[in-house]
Design an enzyme around this catalytic site. Sequence first.
Site, short mmCIF file in Angstrom:
data_model
loop_
_atom_site.label_atom_id
_atom_site.label_comp_id
_atom_site.label_asym_id
_atom_site.label_seq_id
_atom_site.Cartn_x
_atom_site.Cartn_y
_atom_site.Cartn_z
N GLU A 196 7.83 4.34 1.40
CA GLU A 196 6.84 4.99 2.18
C GLU A 196 7.31 5.63 3.37
O GLU A 196 8.59 5.30 3.86
CB GLU A 196 5.78 3.70 2.53
N ASP A 209 9.99 -6.44 6.48
CA ASP A 209 9.91 -5.59 5.27
C ASP A 209 10.13 -3.89 5.53
O ASP A 209 10.20 -3.09 4.86
CB ASP A 209 8.57 -5.71 4.53
N ARG A 210 10.01 -3.98 7.15
CA ARG A 210 10.47 -2.31 7.22
C ARG A 210 11.65 -2.20 7.81
O ARG A 210 12.32 -3.18 8.35
CB ARG A 210 9.43 -1.92 8.30
N ASP A 258 11.01 -5.07 11.27
CA ASP A 258 9.56 -5.47 11.86
C ASP A 258 9.34 -6.71 11.98
O ASP A 258 10.25 -7.67 11.66
CB ASP A 258 8.58 -4.59 11.39
N LYS A 282 8.32 -4.25 0.28
CA LYS A 282 9.61 -3.42 0.64
C LYS A 282 10.52 -4.50 1.55
O LYS A 282 10.03 -5.52 1.81
CB LYS A 282 8.99 -2.21 1.49
N THR A 318 -1.30 4.60 -0.63
CA THR A 318 -0.53 4.16 0.44
C THR A 318 -0.77 2.40 0.41
O THR A 318 -1.66 1.93 -0.18
CB THR A 318 -1.08 4.33 1.86
N SER A 368 2.84 -8.28 10.22
CA SER A 368 3.67 -7.41 10.15
C SER A 368 4.24 -6.78 11.32
O SER A 368 4.49 -7.65 12.21
CB SER A 368 3.24 -6.29 9.29
N HIS A 369 4.07 -5.63 11.77
CA HIS A 369 4.36 -4.98 12.85
C HIS A 369 3.38 -5.12 13.98
O HIS A 369 4.17 -4.38 15.31
CB HIS A 369 4.79 -3.42 12.60
N ASP A 428 7.84 -8.96 10.17
CA ASP A 428 8.03 -9.66 8.83
C ASP A 428 9.17 -9.18 8.06
O ASP A 428 9.29 -9.87 7.06
CB ASP A 428 6.84 -9.71 8.23
C1 G1P Z 1 0.63 0.82 7.21
C2 G1P Z 1 1.43 2.21 6.53
C3 G1P Z 1 1.67 1.88 5.15
C4 G1P Z 1 1.97 0.38 4.88
C5 G1P Z 1 1.22 -0.71 5.54
C6 G1P Z 1 1.96 -1.97 5.66
O1 G1P Z 1 -0.74 1.10 6.52
O2 G1P Z 1 1.02 3.49 6.85
O3 G1P Z 1 2.34 2.92 4.51
O4 G1P Z 1 2.03 0.11 3.45
O5 G1P Z 1 1.03 -0.26 6.93
O6 G1P Z 1 3.32 -2.11 6.24
P1 G1P Z 1 -2.08 1.88 7.26
O7 G1P Z 1 -2.08 1.28 8.60
O8 G1P Z 1 -1.50 3.22 7.22
O9 G1P Z 1 -2.99 1.60 6.21
ZN ZN Z 2 6.03 -5.75 7.90
#
Ligand code: G1P
Ligand code: ZN
Length: 544
Positions: free
Chosen positions: A364, A282-283, A278, A377, A345, A113-114, A280
């Site tokens: 979220e 999705d954000r 981000d 997302k 979450t 992801s990010h 991948d």
């Molecule tokens: C974080 C975000 C959460 C999201 C997840 C995946 O997870 O807070 O909302 O779904 O990344 O993108 P966390 O690191 O808080 O468990």
């Molecule tokens: Zn992501």
Amino acid sequence: MQVRSVSTTPFSDQKPGTSGLRKRVGIFCQPHYLENFVQSIFDSIAVPQNAKLVLGGDGRYYNREAIQIILKMAAANGFGRVLVGRGGILSTPAASCVIRKYRTYGGIILSASHNPGGPDGDFGIKYNTANGGPAPEKITEAIYAASKTISQYRIADIAQEISLDKIGDSKLGDMTVSVIDPVGDYAELMESLFDFAAIRALLSNGFRIKFDAMHAVTGPYAREIFINRLGASPDSVINAEPLPDFGGGHPDPNLTYAHELVEVLYGDNAPDFGAASDGDGDRNMILGRHFFVTPSDSLAIIAANAHLVPGYKLGLAGIARSMPTSAAADRVAVALNIPCYETPTGWKFFGNLMDAGKVTLCGEESFGTGSDHVREKDGLWAVLFWLNILAVSKQPVEGIVREHWARFGRNVYSRHDYEGIPIDAANGVMKLLHDRFGDLLEAHFGNYKVLFCDDFSYTDPVDGSISTGQGVRIGFTDGSRIVFRLSGTGTEGATLRIYLESFEPDIAQHHLDAQEALAELISIALEISELRERTGRACPTVIT
Ligand code: G1P
Ligand code: ZN
């Protein structure tokens, strides 16, 4: 086809987190590490003969090598066809779209992801089920259990590399590898939901946009959709070339990490609209000229304006938000007379609600927004939703947000992240809070009086499954709230998140800075958690 059964021993650290297994690249590259986890997935999902699988990732370092391994393992485990994005690329929402459109058995998405990429960055893998969404806890727990007892994995004994760069079918033993265009199906889905003609007209009338792909997966998607299909100027998409290390950046669309875009939108001669996505895809982060839209507000505003968008004009079944997300969307749900669900979450909790037709939109606070068009997302979807609203309402971003606050009141909101703190200190803070529940109920902090405190737990209204320990909530009598939660996605030490929220019904307070408005709650949070004393940290790593 020759299948090799390779003897292996378990790794103890393959527990999937909030979204799959995420580790440093160095850990993933160890002999058998990826293979063990992939075999654990296959062993947990009872793959029918000739099943179809989707495979792709965000293009980060090790993506291509991992795809070669997984294709060979899929062939050895009885899959009939794997749909793989050209170059091994599929954004997370595009993978979800392709799983649904071609009715595959599931999909494997390679992404952290990010989190930063590159040889010293992170890699990740997650399994999505036939509905296109992240595997539910039942499956991720089975994968973890399988990873603890695994003794062998199966892989096709083929030395040659499978070519990923040309669209079309080829054979890997009995299995077909279909290399597909990673963008086309997704772009078509977007075109079916949004008023592209209205957005095209907006853009041709001098409305300027800037989209920052952060050298991650959305570059090719953004070019195709914004420039080719909607006629935005070529300089509307920046950092559009996906790079294995994201250009050394941290591909997380927030005010800290997307600073290049933030500088443009807060600078002289700023464009009308800015957005970023981000690693991948999705954000999303939404900006107006000199203006930031919090993700919690964005969800509420999307819900309140959904009737302006073709794909949603028939109305919404309901809205879901994760517990730490602000209650702004709840107020819209009340006005629309539709249900609003509060989930733990992580995106996986929204899937059941969407499959059962209970919600259309979900979101979220962590820059994630989406709908039942896929089961992830979706960053570009949120950007297009905003552009559609802007095109129809003919108002600037800030005007839309202020009008929303005037109508619904404002949920002032901020999240403070303390990243990479010692795990013991983080656990100590959470334990202290639990121990203090009784005392807190008696306590007064200036104007604030605690109304309730608990550790959030959730019973899924569809399948009855229960998830406990989802974050400490401290609610105050005036509706303000502090939430403490340990991250499930970090890879270095522990990350403690503090979520702060208060409600401001009076529109005269509009120019309040969120940090100032929340200052008293912030100091209460630090006092009751002893966070500074226990971690030695004077201030958060990231404030959003
Ligand atoms: C974080 C975000 C959460 C999201 C997840 C995946 O997870 O807070 O909302 O779904 O990344 O993108 P966390 O690191 O808080 O468990
Ligand atoms: Zn992501």
